[in-house]
Motif scaffolding. Structure first.
Motif, PDB file in Angstrom:
ATOM      1  N   ILE A  80       0.861  -1.174   0.000  1.00 46.99           N
ATOM      2  CA  ILE A  80       0.000   0.000   0.000  1.00 46.99           C
ATOM      3  C   ILE A  80       0.903   1.232   0.000  1.00 46.99           C
ATOM      4  O   ILE A  80       1.716   1.408   0.906  1.00 46.99           O
ATOM      5  CB  ILE A  80      -0.939   0.029   1.210  1.00 46.99           C
ATOM      6  N   ASP A 130       0.184   8.429  -1.828  1.00 44.86           N
ATOM      7  CA  ASP A 130       0.294   9.134  -3.107  1.00 44.86           C
ATOM      8  C   ASP A 130       1.438  10.139  -3.144  1.00 44.86           C
ATOM      9  O   ASP A 130       1.676  10.775  -4.177  1.00 44.86           O
ATOM     10  CB  ASP A 130      -1.037   9.798  -3.489  1.00 44.86           C
ATOM     11  N   GLN A 187       1.913   7.027  -8.797  1.00 42.95           N
ATOM     12  CA  GLN A 187       1.011   6.678  -9.893  1.00 42.95           C
ATOM     13  C   GLN A 187       1.742   5.845 -10.950  1.00 42.95           C
ATOM     14  O   GLN A 187       1.183   4.898 -11.508  1.00 42.95           O
ATOM     15  CB  GLN A 187       0.423   7.956 -10.514  1.00 42.95           C
ATOM     16  N   ASP A 193       2.178   2.369  -9.628  1.00 43.42           N
ATOM     17  CA  ASP A 193       0.924   1.638  -9.781  1.00 43.42           C
ATOM     18  C   ASP A 193       0.777   1.117 -11.205  1.00 43.42           C
ATOM     19  O   ASP A 193       0.427  -0.048 -11.427  1.00 43.42           O
ATOM     20  CB  ASP A 193      -0.240   2.566  -9.408  1.00 43.42           C
ATOM     21  N   ASN A 214       2.765  -1.910 -11.935  1.00 40.31           N
ATOM     22  CA  ASN A 214       2.387  -3.088 -11.143  1.00 40.31           C
ATOM     23  C   ASN A 214       3.367  -3.375 -10.002  1.00 40.31           C
ATOM     24  O   ASN A 214       3.541  -4.529  -9.596  1.00 40.31           O
ATOM     25  CB  ASN A 214       2.264  -4.328 -12.034  1.00 40.31           C
ATOM     26  N   SER A 216       0.187  -2.543  -4.817  1.00 40.62           N
ATOM     27  CA  SER A 216      -1.179  -3.065  -4.879  1.00 40.62           C
ATOM     28  C   SER A 216      -2.207  -1.950  -4.989  1.00 40.62           C
ATOM     29  O   SER A 216      -3.163  -2.041  -5.755  1.00 40.62           O
ATOM     30  CB  SER A 216      -1.485  -3.897  -3.619  1.00 40.62           C
ATOM     31  N   GLU A 217      -2.006  -0.891  -4.179  1.00 41.38           N
ATOM     32  CA  GLU A 217      -2.929   0.241  -4.159  1.00 41.38           C
ATOM     33  C   GLU A 217      -2.166   1.521  -3.853  1.00 41.38           C
ATOM     34  O   GLU A 217      -1.133   1.491  -3.175  1.00 41.38           O
ATOM     35  CB  GLU A 217      -4.006   0.070  -3.074  1.00 41.38           C
ATOM     36  N   VAL A 235      -3.038   5.195  -1.999  1.00 42.56           N
ATOM     37  CA  VAL A 235      -4.042   5.865  -1.170  1.00 42.56           C
ATOM     38  C   VAL A 235      -3.543   7.271  -0.837  1.00 42.56           C
ATOM     39  O   VAL A 235      -2.379   7.614  -1.041  1.00 42.56           O
ATOM     40  CB  VAL A 235      -4.328   5.080   0.120  1.00 42.56           C
ATOM     41  N   GLU A 271      -2.003   5.254   4.364  1.00 37.00           N
ATOM     42  CA  GLU A 271      -1.371   3.995   3.939  1.00 37.00           C
ATOM     43  C   GLU A 271      -1.286   2.969   5.071  1.00 37.00           C
ATOM     44  O   GLU A 271      -1.515   1.771   4.860  1.00 37.00           O
ATOM     45  CB  GLU A 271       0.011   4.259   3.334  1.00 37.00           C
ATOM     46  N   ARG A 280      -4.832   1.478   5.919  1.00 37.15           N
ATOM     47  CA  ARG A 280      -5.288   0.612   4.826  1.00 37.15           C
ATOM     48  C   ARG A 280      -4.526  -0.708   4.844  1.00 37.15           C
ATOM     49  O   ARG A 280      -5.116  -1.780   4.683  1.00 37.15           O
ATOM     50  CB  ARG A 280      -5.105   1.325   3.482  1.00 37.15           C
TER      51      ARG A 280
END
Length: 271
Positions: free
Chosen positions: A134, A137, A182, A185, A188, A191-192, A194, A199, A202
């Motif tokens: 996680i 941003d 970004q 992400d 890959n 996973s996410e 936030v 973070e 989550r």
């Protein structure tokens, strides 16, 4: 919720890694914030010890690695490690968990990672060797070893390429240039993504969800996925039925079936 602290870790001025337990979750914190959590030989050793302790504690079902301070890690403390490359700083025996999954004992239980701020070199490789990542941003990534006269040796040459694909990975590996959350992400690598500051919660929520699943099933699934990653799909598929007798005859499998029939949440014991 209950929390237990390992006082020898949590109160020592020399502690590069904190270690706490919350229910079934092991909380492992990078704790060298004044150096942006850069990994020196002591921190590497303590992280291995923490992950080994987690691995060997039958009561624990998931680990969450996070960072104290504003940054996950600036990577390796090259000045401190310069004379330790050939003195075992990155060598682990069959009883020790290698945080980067190169040598040592193969980890059998899941690891979730929460990252924020700077995440360079060994930090990227640490998250790539985990199972769920996680990212805040505000993260700033760089696999910059080639800018320091060396190369990635914690798994990026394999895992970064496997996750992103050759053509997407190589521009970052060969140049060492920065990229944001970004981009990570899209590649890959996480996973996410936030909002900054969310973070940890989550990641903790996902760790709790993992702990609600059947521990033996989780470990079998992880082992099969690791088998595929290390040995290829053909080998992993040939081995997959070997997990079934142990699982189908477990108390947890009976509990899972009963919970489905009774339309209630299962209460797994890991046996």
């Amino acid at each position: 919720m209950t929390t237990e602290s390992n006082n020898s870790n949590s109160t020592s001025n020399d502690t590069r890694i904190t270690y706490d337990v919350q229910d079934y979750i092991c909380l492992i914190g990078l704790n060298r914030a004044d150096k942006r959590n850069a990994f020196d030989s002591h921190m590497i050793k303590q992280l291995s010890e923490a992950l080994t302790q987690y691995e060997n504690d039958a009561n624990l079902r998931c680990a969450l690695i996070f960072a104290h301070g504003k940054h996950f890690t600036a990577g390796l403390d090259l000045m401190e490690l310069q004379d330790k490359w050939d003195k075992g700083a990155f060598e682990f025996d069959e009883t020790q968990i290698d945080p980067w999954g190169i040598g040592g004992k193969l980890r059998s239980k899941p690891v979730v990672v929460a990252i924020q701020g700077t995440c360079f070199t060994a930090g990227i490789e640490l998250m790539l060797s985990s199972d769920v990542v996680i990212a805040s941003d505000n993260c700033n990534f760089a696999q910059m070893e080639v800018q320091r006269g060396i190369m990635p040796f914690g798994g990026a040459t394999v895992r970064f390429v496997a996750a992103a694909g050759w053509q997407k990975a190589m521009p970052y590996l060969l140049t060492g240039k920065n990229f944001d959350a970004q981009t990570a992400d899209r590649l890959n690598l996480v996973s996410e993504v936030v909002a900054n500051g969310e973070e940890y919660e989550r990641a903790l929520s996902i760790a709790q969800e993992i702990c609600n699943a059947a521990p033996l099933g989780v470990q079998g699934l992880l082992s099969s996925a690791q088998d595929a990653s290390r040995n290829g799909a053909k080998v992993a598929l040939a081995n997959i039925h070997g997990y079934l007798p142990h699982l189908f005859h477990s108390e947890d499998a009976k509990e899972g079936a009963m919970a489905m029939v009774e339309r209630r949440a299962a209460e797994f014991k890991g046996r």
